[in-house]
Design a protein around this motif. Structure first.
Motif, short mmCIF file in Angstrom:
data_model
loop_
_atom_site.label_atom_id
_atom_site.label_comp_id
_atom_site.label_asym_id
_atom_site.label_seq_id
_atom_site.Cartn_x
_atom_site.Cartn_y
_atom_site.Cartn_z
N LYS A 124 0.80 -1.22 0.00
CA LYS A 124 0.00 0.00 0.00
C LYS A 124 0.84 1.28 0.00
O LYS A 124 0.34 2.35 -0.27
N TYR A 125 2.15 1.16 0.30
CA TYR A 125 2.98 2.35 0.45
C TYR A 125 3.72 2.67 -0.85
O TYR A 125 4.14 1.77 -1.58
N ASN A 126 3.92 3.96 -1.11
CA ASN A 126 4.60 4.39 -2.33
C ASN A 126 6.11 4.25 -2.22
O ASN A 126 6.78 3.90 -3.19
N PHE A 127 6.68 4.57 -1.06
CA PHE A 127 8.10 4.32 -0.83
C PHE A 127 8.34 4.23 0.68
O PHE A 127 7.46 4.51 1.48
N PHE A 128 9.56 3.84 1.04
CA PHE A 128 9.88 3.51 2.42
C PHE A 128 11.11 4.26 2.90
O PHE A 128 12.11 4.39 2.18
N ILE A 129 11.04 4.75 4.15
CA ILE A 129 12.19 5.33 4.84
C ILE A 129 12.55 4.40 5.98
O ILE A 129 11.73 4.13 6.86
N ILE A 130 13.77 3.87 5.97
CA ILE A 130 14.23 2.96 7.01
C ILE A 130 15.21 3.74 7.90
O ILE A 130 16.28 4.14 7.45
N VAL A 131 14.81 3.97 9.16
CA VAL A 131 15.55 4.86 10.05
C VAL A 131 16.34 4.08 11.09
O VAL A 131 15.85 3.10 11.66
N SER A 132 17.57 4.51 11.32
CA SER A 132 18.40 3.96 12.40
C SER A 132 19.20 5.09 13.02
O SER A 132 19.59 6.03 12.33
N LYS B 250 9.36 -1.22 -5.31
CA LYS B 250 9.23 0.09 -4.68
C LYS B 250 10.59 0.58 -4.18
O LYS B 250 11.49 -0.22 -3.93
N ASN B 251 10.70 1.90 -4.03
CA ASN B 251 11.96 2.51 -3.58
C ASN B 251 12.05 2.54 -2.06
O ASN B 251 11.04 2.65 -1.36
N PHE B 252 13.28 2.46 -1.57
CA PHE B 252 13.54 2.56 -0.13
C PHE B 252 14.79 3.39 0.08
O PHE B 252 15.69 3.44 -0.77
N TYR B 253 14.85 4.05 1.24
CA TYR B 253 15.96 4.94 1.55
C TYR B 253 16.35 4.74 3.01
O TYR B 253 15.49 4.66 3.88
N PHE B 254 17.65 4.66 3.25
CA PHE B 254 18.16 4.49 4.61
C PHE B 254 18.51 5.86 5.18
O PHE B 254 19.23 6.65 4.56
N VAL B 255 18.00 6.13 6.38
CA VAL B 255 18.25 7.41 7.04
C VAL B 255 18.94 7.15 8.38
O VAL B 255 18.40 6.44 9.23
#
Length: 397
Positions: free
Chosen positions: A124-132, A152-157
């Motif tokens: 259901k999500y357009n993209f993902f932010i993975i936070v640490s 889908k796209n994902f980004y590490f923050v």
């Protein structure tokens, strides 16, 4: 022929369809086609998933992206304990179609990795932010692989980046900030590659420091990886923290002006007495109110900006010097129309030739041209005011 950066959200095929429809059925047949596209712009949803381990700063990140602090109405709950027990939506205060979802961290007792993908309904999500806030884990990499399989796209923050720098200061270590940040970034990328993630995107941020570290680059990257309509929706949801953001918003709103002008011109061509003028007024009133909200000039947006900038709201409001932030009444817009009539006709040829397919549908005295000219002038005036506010808020030159 590709669309220009200022053309409406029509493909070449759709533009040709508009022309042929008008030729065979008249401009009144074009109205529902254009209205459908305008509705698509207004109703497009953007669902952004934010996940990571407990205490990583997910909720604070969500609040920052929406210009809120933890005690504000509608803010995501923050704390060192697991406050997110299920996917929790947090709509944007100005654009409710933009929604940030706070997802429980993967790998906890309640959400083991092997059950996480199914329970979180990732599609259901357009993209993902993975936070640490320290290092990315094997579970983070596992989640990224699942997201990639969904296309889908994902980004590490890496949040709380100041903790790393402060540790060095406390130990009395002399260091170059940029060099240390690059070391942290390379370390994070290396770990993720070892876990099987090729070319991971890693951004180093400090929540609420929206113009520092990798925060500007993160927002730019997120926008550029979205399709045309979703890109506009995301950009308009961003808080005005830099002149670059305001300029990107202006470019996107110019596209919307074309859409509204085409709709106005098409309805204005229908031979029903009074319909054109009434439609123009409604389109213009709604657009101006929306523009000032998107450009952060409404009271609520200015109040949120004072929190982020640490400046009194009176200082920011003093930079707003346009009657367009006052009451937008029917009489107010009528006066604007009268004042723009002569100028609109004088620029008819240049505007109508800009996009030949559209230009062939409307004449120099059309509602299309009047709406385009008035909204373009209003947008430029609001943009100038928004730029002054940002300069006052953040000391931008």
């Amino acid at each position: 022929m590709a669309q220009s950066s200022t053309s409406p959200f029509f493909s070449l095929e759709e533009l040709k369809n508009l022309k042929s429809t008008s030729e065979t059925g008249g401009l009144e047949k074009v109205v529902p086609l254009i209205q459908r596209k305008v509705n698509e712009l207004d109703n497009t949803e953007l669902n952004i998933a934010v996940t990571g381990e407990t205490g990583a700063g997910k909720s604070t990140f969500i609040n920052t992206m929406r210009g809120l602090r933890k005690n504000d109405k509608g803010a995501a709950k923050t704390g060192v304990k697991e406050t997110t027990m299920e996917p929790t939506p947090y709509p944007h205060p100005n654009l409710p179609n933009v929604c940030f979802w706070d997802l429980p961290g993967i790998g906890s007792m309640k959400f083991p990795a092997n059950k996480y993908m199914e329970k979180m309904k990732l599609k259901k999500y357009n993209f993902f932010i993975i936070v640490s806030d320290t290092r990315f884990t094997e579970n983070d990499a596992k989640l990224a692989k699942e997201i990639k399989q969904l296309g889908k796209n994902f980004y590490f923050v890496r949040s709380k980046i100041d903790n790393d720098l402060n540790s060095l200061k406390m130990e009395g270590v002399k260091f170059n900030t940029d060099e240390e940040l690059e070391k942290i970034r390379k370390y994070s990328v290396s770990n993720l590659k070892q876990a099987g993630i090729s070319s991971p995107s890693v951004f180093l941020i400090l929540n609420f420091k929206v113009n520092e570290f990798d925060f500007p680059a993160l927002k730019e990257t997120l926008a550029n990886n979205l399709d045309d309509i979703k890109k506009q929706v995301f950009l308009l949801s961003l808080q005005n923290t830099t002149l670059e953001i305001i300029e990107e918003k202006r470019k996107e709103l110019v596209k919307r002006i074309w859409m509204l002008a085409i709709l106005s011109g098409a309805v204005g061509a229908v031979p029903i007495p009074g319909l054109s003028f009434a439609c123009d007024i409604g389109i213009l009133m709604t657009a101006i109110i929306d523009f000032r909200k998107y450009l952060g000039l409404d009271d609520a947006s200015l109040q949120r900006l004072t929190i982020m900038a640490g400046k009194p709201v009176e200082v920011l409001k003093a930079e707003v010097k346009t009657p367009l932030v006052g009451e937008i009444s029917v009489e107010f817009v009528k006066r604007m129309l009268v004042g723009s009539a002569v100028d609109a006709i004088s620029v008819a040829e240049a505007v109508l030739n800009f996009i030949p397919v559209i230009g062939s549908l409307f004449g120099a005295g059309s509602s299309f041209l009047m709406t385009y000219k008035l909204l373009n002038d209003a947008l430029n005036e609001l943009t100038e005011n928004a730029q002054r506010v940002v300069k006052a808020a953040f000391g931008t030159d």
